[in-house]
Design a protein around this motif. Structure first.
Motif, PDB file in Angstrom:
ATOM      1  N   VAL A 275       7.387 -17.545  -5.973  1.00 15.26           N
ATOM      2  CA  VAL A 275       6.591 -18.759  -5.769  1.00 15.26           C
ATOM      3  C   VAL A 275       7.148 -19.562  -4.594  1.00 15.26           C
ATOM      4  CG1 VAL A 275       5.961 -20.990  -6.773  1.00 15.26           C
ATOM      5  CG2 VAL A 275       5.795 -18.913  -8.161  1.00 15.26           C
ATOM      6  N   ALA A 276       8.471 -19.697  -4.552  1.00 16.78           N
ATOM      7  CA  ALA A 276       9.098 -20.426  -3.444  1.00 16.78           C
ATOM      8  C   ALA A 276       8.786 -19.747  -2.113  1.00 16.78           C
ATOM      9  CB  ALA A 276      10.608 -20.503  -3.666  1.00 16.78           C
ATOM     10  N   SER A 277       8.800 -18.441  -2.096  1.00 15.44           N
ATOM     11  CA  SER A 277       8.542 -17.685  -0.877  1.00 15.44           C
ATOM     12  C   SER A 277       7.132 -17.915  -0.359  1.00 15.44           C
ATOM     13  CB  SER A 277       8.776 -16.193  -1.131  1.00 15.44           C
ATOM     14  OG  SER A 277       8.456 -15.422   0.009  1.00 15.44           O
ATOM     15  N   VAL A 278       6.159 -17.994  -1.279  1.00 16.98           N
ATOM     16  CA  VAL A 278       4.777 -18.249  -0.882  1.00 16.98           C
ATOM     17  C   VAL A 278       4.672 -19.564  -0.120  1.00 16.98           C
ATOM     18  CG1 VAL A 278       2.471 -18.795  -1.770  1.00 16.98           C
ATOM     19  CG2 VAL A 278       3.743 -16.851  -2.696  1.00 16.98           C
ATOM     20  N   TRP A 279       5.497 -20.524  -0.501  1.00 19.65           N
ATOM     21  CA  TRP A 279       5.498 -21.830   0.163  1.00 19.65           C
ATOM     22  C   TRP A 279       6.448 -21.885   1.362  1.00 19.65           C
ATOM     23  CZ3 TRP A 279       5.666 -24.914  -5.064  1.00 19.65           C
ATOM     24  CH2 TRP A 279       4.372 -24.928  -5.609  1.00 19.65           C
ATOM     25  N   GLY A 280       6.983 -20.743   1.743  1.00 25.16           N
ATOM     26  CA  GLY A 280       7.820 -20.685   2.923  1.00 25.16           C
ATOM     27  C   GLY A 280       9.277 -21.056   2.694  1.00 25.16           C
ATOM     28  N   ASP A 281       9.713 -21.066   1.433  1.00 26.74           N
ATOM     29  CA  ASP A 281      11.093 -21.438   1.109  1.00 26.74           C
ATOM     30  C   ASP A 281      11.883 -20.203   0.699  1.00 26.74           C
ATOM     31  OD1 ASP A 281      10.467 -24.160   1.515  1.00 26.74           O
ATOM     32  OD2 ASP A 281       9.665 -24.303  -0.528  1.00 26.74           O
ATOM     33  N   THR A 282      13.052 -20.042   1.263  1.00 27.82           N
ATOM     34  CA  THR A 282      13.909 -18.899   0.961  1.00 27.82           C
ATOM     35  C   THR A 282      15.018 -19.342   0.009  1.00 27.82           C
ATOM     36  OG1 THR A 282      13.495 -17.971   3.151  1.00 27.82           O
ATOM     37  CG2 THR A 282      15.377 -17.099   1.923  1.00 27.82           C
ATOM     38  N   ILE A 283      15.054 -18.741  -1.173  1.00 25.62           N
ATOM     39  CA  ILE A 283      16.075 -19.070  -2.174  1.00 25.62           C
ATOM     40  C   ILE A 283      17.075 -17.924  -2.241  1.00 25.62           C
ATOM     41  CG2 ILE A 283      16.510 -19.625  -4.585  1.00 25.62           C
ATOM     42  CD1 ILE A 283      14.915 -21.764  -3.093  1.00 25.62           C
ATOM     43  N   GLU A 284      18.321 -18.240  -1.943  1.00 26.52           N
ATOM     44  CA  GLU A 284      19.370 -17.216  -1.948  1.00 26.52           C
ATOM     45  C   GLU A 284      20.324 -17.373  -3.120  1.00 26.52           C
ATOM     46  OE1 GLU A 284      21.229 -17.423   1.841  1.00 26.52           O
ATOM     47  OE2 GLU A 284      19.489 -16.619   2.934  1.00 26.52           O
ATOM     48  N   ASP A 285      20.320 -18.551  -3.753  1.00 26.32           N
ATOM     49  CA  ASP A 285      21.234 -18.814  -4.864  1.00 26.32           C
ATOM     50  C   ASP A 285      20.459 -19.533  -5.958  1.00 26.32           C
ATOM     51  OD1 ASP A 285      23.175 -19.792  -6.636  1.00 26.32           O
ATOM     52  OD2 ASP A 285      24.681 -19.982  -5.058  1.00 26.32           O
ATOM     53  N   MET A 286      20.584 -19.066  -7.207  1.00 30.64           N
ATOM     54  CA  MET A 286      19.856 -19.666  -8.313  1.00 30.64           C
ATOM     55  C   MET A 286      20.234 -21.146  -8.514  1.00 30.64           C
ATOM     56  SD  MET A 286      17.612 -17.712  -9.673  1.00 30.64           S
ATOM     57  CE  MET A 286      17.272 -16.997  -8.070  1.00 30.64           C
ATOM     58  N   GLU A 287      21.379 -21.563  -8.002  1.00 26.87           N
ATOM     59  CA  GLU A 287      21.784 -22.960  -8.158  1.00 26.87           C
ATOM     60  C   GLU A 287      20.952 -23.893  -7.273  1.00 26.87           C
ATOM     61  OE1 GLU A 287      25.937 -23.686  -7.884  1.00 26.87           O
ATOM     62  OE2 GLU A 287      26.400 -22.539  -9.688  1.00 26.87           O
ATOM     63  N   GLU A 288      20.134 -23.326  -6.426  1.00 31.60           N
ATOM     64  CA  GLU A 288      19.218 -24.153  -5.644  1.00 31.60           C
ATOM     65  C   GLU A 288      18.056 -24.659  -6.510  1.00 31.60           C
ATOM     66  OE1 GLU A 288      18.361 -22.956  -1.483  1.00 31.60           O
ATOM     67  OE2 GLU A 288      19.467 -21.124  -2.011  1.00 31.60           O
ATOM     68  N   PHE A 289      17.816 -24.010  -7.650  1.00 31.90           N
ATOM     69  CA  PHE A 289      16.791 -24.465  -8.589  1.00 31.90           C
ATOM     70  C   PHE A 289      17.417 -25.490  -9.541  1.00 31.90           C
ATOM     71  CE2 PHE A 289      14.978 -20.136  -7.729  1.00 31.90           C
ATOM     72  CZ  PHE A 289      13.788 -20.573  -7.173  1.00 31.90           C
TER      73      PHE A 289
ATOM     74  N   LYS B 229      12.816 -13.945 -10.668  1.00 33.49           N
ATOM     75  CA  LYS B 229      12.044 -13.276  -9.621  1.00 33.49           C
ATOM     76  C   LYS B 229      10.730 -14.004  -9.351  1.00 33.49           C
ATOM     77  CE  LYS B 229      13.895  -8.608 -10.338  1.00 33.49           C
ATOM     78  NZ  LYS B 229      13.570  -7.214 -10.773  1.00 33.49           N
ATOM     79  N   VAL B 230      10.077 -14.462 -10.421  1.00 30.13           N
ATOM     80  CA  VAL B 230       8.804 -15.154 -10.242  1.00 30.13           C
ATOM     81  C   VAL B 230       9.019 -16.481  -9.521  1.00 30.13           C
ATOM     82  CG1 VAL B 230       6.824 -16.202 -11.424  1.00 30.13           C
ATOM     83  CG2 VAL B 230       7.773 -14.044 -12.255  1.00 30.13           C
ATOM     84  N   LEU B 231      10.080 -17.213  -9.868  1.00 34.75           N
ATOM     85  CA  LEU B 231      10.381 -18.468  -9.184  1.00 34.75           C
ATOM     86  C   LEU B 231      10.660 -18.243  -7.701  1.00 34.75           C
ATOM     87  CD1 LEU B 231      12.600 -20.376 -11.778  1.00 34.75           C
ATOM     88  CD2 LEU B 231      10.453 -21.196 -10.799  1.00 34.75           C
ATOM     89  N   VAL B 232      11.450 -17.231  -7.408  1.00 34.14           N
ATOM     90  CA  VAL B 232      11.757 -16.914  -6.012  1.00 34.14           C
ATOM     91  C   VAL B 232      10.479 -16.542  -5.258  1.00 34.14           C
ATOM     92  CG1 VAL B 232      12.933 -15.265  -4.495  1.00 34.14           C
ATOM     93  CG2 VAL B 232      14.154 -16.254  -6.443  1.00 34.14           C
TER      94      VAL B 232
END
Length: 267
Positions: free
Chosen positions: A24-38, A19-22
């Motif tokens: 952080v990504a959101s603050v930078w304008g990135d939408t993460i929908e799948d954990m495999e993107e990390f 949740k924290v990683l998602v």
């Protein structure tokens, strides 16, 4: 908690970290929908934590964002107070002295990824780099940090000695002369607290792995503040000189080679 090395964040990783990683990504304008993107890459050289670089694709093309995830080591509370270290890191982040704090979870934190290289043992003997470190350390020692400004050196040495005696067998304690160290600490304290001592905010762990340098700007950044506290500034310098006799990437990282301790000409 363990992250999968050289791969993706495993499903077994705590939901809190995800949740924290998602976030952080959101603050930078990135939408993460799948954990495999990390994508997870382990970083070597950390002594008391596990450290990972985590990348993910941005929403703005082929570029990738990077952060550093620090998972706190187990049992390190015998060496330092983790709450104090976190407060120090947050303050250093606010002062712009180190990486920015991006997020926290129960077993660790997410930090800004510094685009600089970690120094090597050989770098400490480079006169130009050594002078840059000296200037940065002077700036560090002059920081006005919140909280008490009491010297912690002697109390910390006695605490470590007590812990060492508790965990060592009698034969090991004898081998390392632990029974005589209390007297040595008292002698040093008496001798080294006479007269003027400049007290400043000290890093206290200035080994090459805790020093980073931007190759283009030659800007030095000191990282990892687990042991940072107010102490005699002379102690910070002495600690750095001792670290010049260490090689943490050798087969015997715990043994210092004092034959390469810096001489007067080098310092």
């Amino acid at each position: 908690m363990a992250l999968k090395k050289n791969g993706f964040i495993p499903s077994s990783a705590p939901e809190e970290l995800k949740k924290v990683l998602v976030a952080v990504a959101s603050v930078w304008g990135d939408t993460i929908e799948d954990m495999e993107e990390f994508h997870v890459f382990p970083l070597k050289g950390a002594m008391t934590n596990e450290v990972f670089q985590i990348n993910w694709p941005t929403n703005h093309g082929d570029l990738h964002q990077k952060v550093l995830v620090r998972v706190y080591g187990k049992g390190v509370e015998v060496f330092f107070n983790r709450d104090d270290e976190i407060r120090t890191f947050e303050c250093m982040s606010e002062l712009g002295q180190g990486p920015r704090l991006l997020g926290r979870f129960s077993d660790g934190r997410i930090e800004e990824f510094i685009h600089a290289r970690t120094l090597s043992v050989a770098d400490l003997r480079d006169p130009e780099i050594s002078s840059l470190i000296a200037a940065k350390l002077r700036e560090f020692n002059n920081l006005d940090m919140p909280g008490p400004k009491n010297v912690l050196l002697w109390e910390r040495l006695r605490t470590w000695l007590s812990q060492a005696k508790r965990f060592c067998s009698p034969s090991t304690a004898k081998e390392f002369g632990l029974d005589g160290l209390e007297e040595e600490i008292s002698i040093l304290e008496k001798e080294l607290t006479q007269g003027y001592q400049e007290i400043g905010f000290c890093h206290n762990d200035l080994q090459y792995g805790n020093i980073m340098m931007d190759e283009e700007t030659r800007v030095i950044t000191l990282i990892d503040y687990e042991y940072a506290s107010y102490n005699p500034v002379a102690y910070d310098l002495a600690n750095h000189f001792c670290e010049m006799a260490a090689n943490y990437h050798s087969e015997t990282p715990h043994i210092l080679d004092y034959s390469i301790y810096p001489d007067v000409e080098l310092v």
